[in-house]
Scaffold this motif. Sequence first.
Motif, PDB file in Angstrom:
ATOM      1  N   UNK A   1      25.723 -45.156  34.698  1.00 21.08           N
ATOM      2  CA  UNK A   1      24.937 -46.252  34.135  1.00 21.08           C
ATOM      3  C   UNK A   1      23.467 -45.950  34.405  1.00 21.08           C
ATOM      4  N   UNK A   2      22.663 -46.062  33.352  1.00 24.16           N
ATOM      5  CA  UNK A   2      21.223 -45.830  33.464  1.00 24.16           C
ATOM      6  C   UNK A   2      20.484 -47.158  33.331  1.00 24.16           C
ATOM      7  N   UNK A   3      19.645 -47.452  34.300  1.00 24.23           N
ATOM      8  CA  UNK A   3      18.704 -48.561  34.157  1.00 24.23           C
ATOM      9  C   UNK A   3      17.564 -48.058  33.291  1.00 24.23           C
ATOM     10  N   UNK A   4      17.464 -48.581  32.084  1.00 27.48           N
ATOM     11  CA  UNK A   4      16.571 -48.029  31.074  1.00 27.48           C
ATOM     12  C   UNK A   4      15.121 -48.426  31.363  1.00 27.48           C
ATOM     13  N   UNK A   5      14.257 -47.423  31.402  1.00 24.48           N
ATOM     14  CA  UNK A   5      12.825 -47.671  31.588  1.00 24.48           C
ATOM     15  C   UNK A   5      12.054 -47.579  30.267  1.00 24.48           C
ATOM     16  N   UNK A   6      12.586 -46.849  29.287  1.00 23.09           N
ATOM     17  CA  UNK A   6      11.927 -46.726  27.984  1.00 23.09           C
ATOM     18  C   UNK A   6      12.948 -46.269  26.961  1.00 23.09           C
ATOM     19  N   UNK A  62      15.527 -43.301  32.007  1.00 26.59           N
ATOM     20  CA  UNK A  62      15.608 -44.297  33.058  1.00 26.59           C
ATOM     21  C   UNK A  62      16.137 -43.711  34.348  1.00 26.59           C
ATOM     22  N   UNK A  63      16.667 -44.598  35.178  1.00 24.10           N
ATOM     23  CA  UNK A  63      17.103 -44.240  36.530  1.00 24.10           C
ATOM     24  C   UNK A  63      18.595 -44.541  36.661  1.00 24.10           C
ATOM     25  N   UNK A  64      19.356 -43.588  37.170  1.00 28.50           N
ATOM     26  CA  UNK A  64      20.785 -43.785  37.362  1.00 28.50           C
ATOM     27  C   UNK A  64      21.012 -44.902  38.387  1.00 28.50           C
ATOM     28  N   UNK A  65      21.814 -45.912  37.989  1.00 33.55           N
ATOM     29  CA  UNK A  65      22.078 -47.038  38.886  1.00 33.55           C
ATOM     30  C   UNK A  65      23.528 -47.102  39.343  1.00 33.55           C
ATOM     31  N   UNK A  80      16.232 -39.697  38.060  1.00 33.68           N
ATOM     32  CA  UNK A  80      15.524 -40.010  36.813  1.00 33.68           C
ATOM     33  C   UNK A  80      16.051 -39.094  35.713  1.00 33.68           C
ATOM     34  N   UNK A  81      16.419 -39.684  34.576  1.00 36.95           N
ATOM     35  CA  UNK A  81      17.093 -38.922  33.533  1.00 36.95           C
ATOM     36  C   UNK A  81      16.528 -39.260  32.154  1.00 36.95           C
ATOM     37  N   UNK A 124      18.963 -49.784  23.386  1.00 34.30           N
ATOM     38  CA  UNK A 124      17.944 -50.841  23.399  1.00 34.30           C
ATOM     39  C   UNK A 124      18.456 -51.963  24.309  1.00 34.30           C
ATOM     40  N   UNK A 125      18.383 -51.701  25.605  1.00 36.97           N
ATOM     41  CA  UNK A 125      18.980 -52.582  26.605  1.00 36.97           C
ATOM     42  C   UNK A 125      18.370 -52.277  27.964  1.00 36.97           C
ATOM     43  N   UNK A 126      18.642 -53.146  28.922  1.00 38.66           N
ATOM     44  CA  UNK A 126      18.169 -52.887  30.273  1.00 38.66           C
ATOM     45  C   UNK A 126      19.041 -51.868  30.987  1.00 38.66           C
ATOM     46  N   UNK A 127      20.332 -51.794  30.629  1.00 40.89           N
ATOM     47  CA  UNK A 127      21.276 -50.871  31.252  1.00 40.89           C
ATOM     48  C   UNK A 127      22.232 -50.348  30.189  1.00 40.89           C
TER      49      UNK A 127
END
Length: 309
Positions: free
Chosen positions: A36-41, A73-76, A90-91, A101-104
Amino acid sequence: MTEPTARAVRFDRYGGPEVLYVAEVPMPVPAAGEVVVEVRATAANPGEASIRSGTFMPGSTEFPSGEGSDLAGVVSAVGEGVREFAVGDEVIGFSFQRSSHATHVAVPTGQLIPKPPQLSWPVAGSLYVVCCTAYSAVRAANPRQGETVAVSAAAGGVGSVVVQLLRVRGARVLGIASPANADWLTAHGATPVPYGEGLADRLTAAAPDGINAFIDLFGPEYLELAVDLGIPRDRIETIISFELAEKLGAKHEGSVDASTKEVLAEMADLVASGSIEIPIAATYPLDQVADAFRQLEQRHTRGKIVLIP
Protein backbone atom coordinates in the motif's frame (compact mmCIF):
# COMPACT_ATOMS: atom_id res chain seq x y z
CA MET A 1 -13.21 0.12 16.88
CA THR A 2 -13.45 2.31 13.80
CA GLU A 3 -11.95 0.80 10.66
CA PRO A 4 -9.30 2.98 8.97
CA THR A 5 -10.38 4.75 5.80
CA ALA A 6 -8.79 6.41 2.80
CA ARG A 7 -10.10 9.06 0.41
CA ALA A 8 -10.43 8.47 -3.32
CA VAL A 9 -11.80 10.20 -6.40
CA ARG A 10 -15.00 8.63 -7.71
CA PHE A 11 -17.59 9.17 -10.43
CA ASP A 12 -20.99 7.49 -10.74
CA ARG A 13 -21.83 8.32 -14.36
CA TYR A 14 -20.20 9.51 -17.54
CA GLY A 15 -19.91 13.27 -17.91
CA GLY A 16 -17.70 16.32 -17.51
CA PRO A 17 -15.42 17.17 -14.59
CA GLU A 18 -18.48 18.02 -12.50
CA VAL A 19 -19.24 14.30 -12.00
CA LEU A 20 -16.01 13.83 -10.02
CA TYR A 21 -16.10 13.76 -6.23
CA VAL A 22 -13.96 12.52 -3.34
CA ALA A 23 -15.32 9.71 -1.18
CA GLU A 24 -14.34 7.99 2.04
CA VAL A 25 -13.40 4.39 1.16
CA PRO A 26 -12.01 1.43 3.13
CA MET A 27 -8.25 1.58 3.60
CA PRO A 28 -6.63 -0.72 1.02
CA VAL A 29 -5.13 -3.94 2.36
CA PRO A 30 -2.16 -5.33 0.41
CA ALA A 31 -2.54 -8.78 -1.10
CA ALA A 32 0.44 -11.08 -1.48
CA GLY A 33 3.05 -9.36 -3.64
CA GLU A 34 1.51 -5.92 -3.12
CA VAL A 35 2.24 -2.86 -1.03
CA VAL A 36 0.00 0.00 0.00
CA VAL A 37 1.36 3.40 -1.01
CA GLU A 38 0.41 6.59 0.78
CA VAL A 39 0.14 8.79 -2.29
CA ARG A 40 2.02 12.09 -2.24
CA ALA A 41 1.38 13.07 -5.89
CA THR A 42 -0.61 11.71 -8.83
CA ALA A 43 -0.98 13.35 -12.23
CA ALA A 44 -4.16 14.05 -14.19
CA ASN A 45 -4.09 12.75 -17.77
CA PRO A 46 -6.20 13.23 -20.92
CA GLY A 47 -6.93 9.49 -21.12
CA GLU A 48 -8.62 9.63 -17.73
CA ALA A 49 -10.82 12.46 -18.95
CA SER A 50 -11.75 10.43 -22.03
CA ILE A 51 -12.72 7.41 -19.91
CA ARG A 52 -14.76 9.56 -17.52
CA SER A 53 -16.60 11.30 -20.37
CA GLY A 54 -17.42 7.95 -22.03
CA THR A 55 -15.61 8.77 -25.27
CA PHE A 56 -12.90 6.12 -24.70
CA MET A 57 -13.82 2.49 -24.01
CA PRO A 58 -17.53 3.31 -23.45
CA GLY A 59 -19.31 0.63 -21.48
CA SER A 60 -16.11 -0.64 -19.86
CA THR A 61 -16.58 1.28 -16.63
CA GLU A 62 -18.30 -0.12 -13.55
CA PHE A 63 -19.84 2.55 -11.33
CA PRO A 64 -18.87 3.94 -8.96
CA SER A 65 -15.48 4.14 -10.67
CA GLY A 66 -12.14 5.39 -9.49
CA GLU A 67 -9.50 6.93 -11.71
CA GLY A 68 -5.79 7.57 -11.95
CA SER A 69 -2.69 5.74 -13.19
CA ASP A 70 0.39 7.73 -12.06
CA LEU A 71 1.53 7.66 -8.47
CA ALA A 72 4.40 8.53 -6.19
CA GLY A 73 4.42 8.15 -2.45
CA VAL A 74 5.58 6.29 0.63
CA VAL A 75 5.01 2.60 1.35
CA SER A 76 2.66 2.32 4.35
CA ALA A 77 2.01 -1.45 4.40
CA VAL A 78 3.45 -4.56 2.74
CA GLY A 79 1.79 -7.79 1.73
CA GLU A 80 2.90 -11.38 2.16
CA GLY A 81 6.10 -12.28 0.33
CA VAL A 82 7.22 -8.71 -0.37
CA ARG A 83 10.98 -8.33 -0.05
CA GLU A 84 11.78 -5.47 -2.46
CA PHE A 85 10.14 -2.70 -0.43
CA ALA A 86 9.59 -1.87 3.22
CA VAL A 87 7.36 0.53 5.12
CA GLY A 88 8.76 4.04 4.72
CA ASP A 89 10.29 3.50 1.26
CA GLU A 90 9.68 6.28 -1.28
CA VAL A 91 8.42 4.87 -4.58
CA ILE A 92 7.16 5.75 -8.06
CA GLY A 93 4.72 3.53 -9.88
CA PHE A 94 1.53 2.96 -11.79
CA SER A 95 -1.90 1.45 -11.28
CA PHE A 96 -3.83 -0.56 -13.86
CA GLN A 97 -6.95 -0.38 -11.65
CA ARG A 98 -7.88 3.30 -12.15
CA SER A 99 -7.16 3.86 -8.49
CA SER A 100 -4.26 6.25 -7.91
CA HIS A 101 -6.27 9.47 -7.51
CA ALA A 102 -6.51 8.68 -3.80
CA THR A 103 -4.72 9.07 -0.51
CA HIS A 104 -3.76 5.36 -0.46
CA VAL A 105 -3.56 2.68 -3.15
CA ALA A 106 -2.56 -1.00 -3.24
CA VAL A 107 -0.03 -1.74 -6.00
CA PRO A 108 1.83 -4.89 -7.10
CA THR A 109 5.56 -4.53 -6.51
CA GLY A 110 6.19 -5.21 -10.21
CA GLN A 111 4.67 -1.80 -10.92
CA LEU A 112 6.94 0.17 -8.59
CA ILE A 113 10.48 1.51 -8.59
CA PRO A 114 12.45 3.37 -5.91
CA LYS A 115 12.00 7.14 -6.16
CA PRO A 116 15.27 8.93 -7.00
CA PRO A 117 15.87 11.51 -4.25
CA GLN A 118 16.49 14.27 -6.81
CA LEU A 119 12.84 14.21 -7.91
CA SER A 120 10.18 16.38 -6.28
CA TRP A 121 6.90 14.68 -5.44
CA PRO A 122 4.93 16.45 -8.23
CA VAL A 123 7.50 15.39 -10.83
CA ALA A 124 7.72 11.84 -9.48
CA GLY A 125 3.92 11.56 -9.52
CA SER A 126 3.84 12.67 -13.16
CA LEU A 127 6.29 10.19 -14.67
CA TYR A 128 4.40 7.05 -15.63
CA VAL A 129 1.87 8.04 -18.29
CA VAL A 130 3.88 10.76 -20.03
CA CYS A 131 7.24 9.03 -19.83
CA CYS A 132 6.11 5.55 -20.86
CA THR A 133 3.89 7.00 -23.61
CA ALA A 134 6.74 9.17 -24.88
CA TYR A 135 9.15 6.23 -24.76
CA SER A 136 6.74 4.06 -26.73
CA ALA A 137 6.01 6.78 -29.31
CA VAL A 138 9.69 7.56 -29.89
CA ARG A 139 10.51 3.87 -30.15
CA ALA A 140 7.75 3.42 -32.74
CA ALA A 141 9.02 6.33 -34.85
CA ASN A 142 12.50 4.78 -34.67
CA PRO A 143 14.58 7.98 -34.93
CA ARG A 144 18.17 7.68 -36.02
CA GLN A 145 21.02 10.03 -35.21
CA GLY A 146 20.63 13.24 -37.22
CA GLU A 147 17.17 12.50 -38.60
CA THR A 148 14.36 15.08 -38.54
CA VAL A 149 11.18 14.25 -36.63
CA ALA A 150 8.04 16.40 -36.50
CA VAL A 151 5.91 16.33 -33.34
CA SER A 152 2.39 17.69 -32.99
CA ALA A 153 1.23 19.10 -29.63
CA ALA A 154 4.93 19.33 -28.89
CA ALA A 155 4.63 21.38 -25.72
CA GLY A 156 1.92 19.34 -24.00
CA GLY A 157 2.39 16.80 -21.24
CA VAL A 158 3.54 13.95 -23.46
CA GLY A 159 4.90 16.24 -26.18
CA SER A 160 7.33 18.00 -23.90
CA VAL A 161 8.85 14.63 -22.98
CA VAL A 162 8.84 13.34 -26.58
CA VAL A 163 10.74 16.43 -27.74
CA GLN A 164 13.41 15.99 -25.08
CA LEU A 165 13.73 12.23 -25.56
CA LEU A 166 14.17 12.72 -29.30
CA ARG A 167 16.97 15.18 -28.58
CA VAL A 168 18.58 12.68 -26.20
CA ARG A 169 18.47 10.18 -29.08
CA GLY A 170 20.20 12.67 -31.39
CA ALA A 171 17.28 13.61 -33.63
CA ARG A 172 16.43 17.08 -34.93
CA VAL A 173 12.93 18.05 -33.75
CA LEU A 174 10.29 20.20 -35.41
CA GLY A 175 7.91 21.07 -32.58
CA ILE A 176 4.40 21.95 -33.74
CA ALA A 177 2.73 24.14 -31.10
CA SER A 178 1.28 27.58 -30.47
CA PRO A 179 3.58 30.61 -30.76
CA ALA A 180 3.34 30.99 -26.96
CA ASN A 181 5.42 27.82 -26.61
CA ALA A 182 8.17 28.82 -29.06
CA ASP A 183 10.64 29.95 -26.42
CA TRP A 184 10.26 26.73 -24.40
CA LEU A 185 10.75 24.57 -27.50
CA THR A 186 13.81 26.53 -28.58
CA ALA A 187 15.31 26.29 -25.10
CA HIS A 188 14.90 22.51 -25.24
CA GLY A 189 16.60 22.07 -28.58
CA ALA A 190 13.59 21.95 -30.91
CA THR A 191 12.69 24.14 -33.88
CA PRO A 192 9.25 25.65 -33.15
CA VAL A 193 6.70 25.53 -35.96
CA PRO A 194 3.36 27.29 -35.32
CA TYR A 195 0.27 25.20 -36.02
CA GLY A 196 -2.60 26.42 -38.19
CA GLU A 197 -3.19 27.24 -41.84
CA GLY A 198 -0.06 26.88 -43.97
CA LEU A 199 1.57 24.37 -41.57
CA ALA A 200 2.69 22.05 -44.36
CA ASP A 201 4.59 24.88 -46.04
CA ARG A 202 6.20 25.91 -42.76
CA LEU A 203 7.32 22.34 -42.05
CA THR A 204 8.76 21.98 -45.54
CA ALA A 205 10.62 25.26 -45.18
CA ALA A 206 12.01 24.21 -41.80
CA ALA A 207 13.22 20.88 -43.20
CA PRO A 208 14.22 21.38 -46.86
CA ASP A 209 15.95 17.98 -46.88
CA GLY A 210 12.75 16.25 -45.78
CA ILE A 211 11.13 14.94 -42.60
CA ASN A 212 12.00 11.37 -41.70
CA ALA A 213 9.32 10.61 -39.10
CA PHE A 214 6.19 12.14 -37.54
CA ILE A 215 4.80 11.69 -34.03
CA ASP A 216 1.18 12.79 -33.63
CA LEU A 217 -0.01 13.62 -30.12
CA PHE A 218 -3.14 15.61 -30.99
CA GLY A 219 -5.49 14.25 -33.64
CA PRO A 220 -6.21 12.77 -37.07
CA GLU A 221 -5.46 15.85 -39.16
CA TYR A 222 -1.79 15.41 -38.34
CA LEU A 223 -1.73 11.83 -39.58
CA GLU A 224 -3.17 13.01 -42.88
CA LEU A 225 -0.61 15.81 -43.00
CA ALA A 226 2.23 13.35 -42.40
CA VAL A 227 1.03 11.19 -45.30
CA ASP A 228 0.71 14.27 -47.54
CA LEU A 229 4.31 15.20 -46.66
CA GLY A 230 5.45 11.84 -48.01
CA ILE A 231 6.67 10.43 -44.71
CA PRO A 232 6.86 6.61 -44.82
CA ARG A 233 3.82 5.21 -43.04
CA ASP A 234 5.88 2.92 -40.85
CA ARG A 235 7.59 6.06 -39.52
CA ILE A 236 4.29 7.78 -38.62
CA GLU A 237 3.15 7.23 -35.02
CA THR A 238 0.04 8.44 -33.18
CA ILE A 239 -1.03 8.00 -29.57
CA ILE A 240 -4.60 9.14 -30.21
CA SER A 241 -5.98 8.46 -33.71
CA PHE A 242 -6.08 4.67 -33.61
CA GLU A 243 -8.73 4.00 -36.25
CA LEU A 244 -7.17 6.27 -38.85
CA ALA A 245 -3.74 4.83 -38.11
CA GLU A 246 -5.07 1.35 -38.84
CA LYS A 247 -6.58 2.58 -42.09
CA LEU A 248 -3.41 4.35 -43.20
CA GLY A 249 -0.96 1.70 -42.05
CA ALA A 250 0.61 4.03 -39.49
CA LYS A 251 1.63 3.02 -35.98
CA HIS A 252 -0.40 3.62 -32.83
CA GLU A 253 1.60 2.63 -29.78
CA GLY A 254 0.94 4.11 -26.35
CA SER A 255 1.85 3.80 -22.70
CA VAL A 256 0.64 0.19 -22.43
CA ASP A 257 3.31 -0.86 -24.93
CA ALA A 258 6.02 0.43 -22.58
CA SER A 259 4.41 -0.12 -19.18
CA THR A 260 7.25 -1.85 -17.43
CA LYS A 261 9.21 -0.89 -14.37
CA GLU A 262 12.39 -1.14 -16.46
CA VAL A 263 11.19 1.58 -18.85
CA LEU A 264 9.92 3.68 -15.93
CA ALA A 265 13.30 3.36 -14.20
CA GLU A 266 15.17 4.36 -17.37
CA MET A 267 13.00 7.44 -17.79
CA ALA A 268 13.21 8.33 -14.09
CA ASP A 269 17.01 8.23 -14.35
CA LEU A 270 16.92 10.60 -17.34
CA VAL A 271 14.73 13.02 -15.38
CA ALA A 272 16.81 12.71 -12.22
CA SER A 273 20.01 13.42 -14.19
CA GLY A 274 18.53 16.56 -15.75
CA SER A 275 18.55 15.13 -19.29
CA ILE A 276 14.75 15.45 -19.39
CA GLU A 277 12.63 18.05 -17.62
CA ILE A 278 9.02 17.40 -16.58
CA PRO A 279 7.30 20.80 -16.48
CA ILE A 280 4.65 21.12 -13.76
CA ALA A 281 1.88 23.43 -14.92
CA ALA A 282 -0.21 23.35 -11.74
CA THR A 283 -0.91 21.40 -8.57
CA TYR A 284 -4.32 20.92 -6.93
CA PRO A 285 -5.44 19.33 -3.67
CA LEU A 286 -7.44 16.14 -4.14
CA ASP A 287 -10.70 17.91 -3.25
CA GLN A 288 -10.24 20.18 -6.29
CA VAL A 289 -9.96 17.31 -8.77
CA ALA A 290 -12.79 18.73 -10.92
CA ASP A 291 -10.93 22.04 -11.25
CA ALA A 292 -7.75 20.19 -12.20
CA PHE A 293 -9.53 18.42 -15.05
CA ARG A 294 -11.25 21.60 -16.20
CA GLN A 295 -7.81 23.12 -16.70
CA LEU A 296 -6.48 19.95 -18.33
CA GLU A 297 -9.35 19.72 -20.80
CA GLN A 298 -8.70 23.18 -22.18
CA ARG A 299 -5.79 21.43 -23.99
CA HIS A 300 -3.48 24.42 -23.75
CA THR A 301 -1.39 23.36 -20.76
CA ARG A 302 2.38 23.05 -21.05
CA GLY A 303 3.47 20.29 -18.73
CA LYS A 304 1.63 18.30 -16.09
CA ILE A 305 -1.29 19.00 -13.79
CA VAL A 306 -0.85 17.16 -10.51
CA LEU A 307 -3.12 16.21 -7.62
CA ILE A 308 -1.62 16.38 -4.13
CA PRO A 309 -3.74 14.10 -1.85
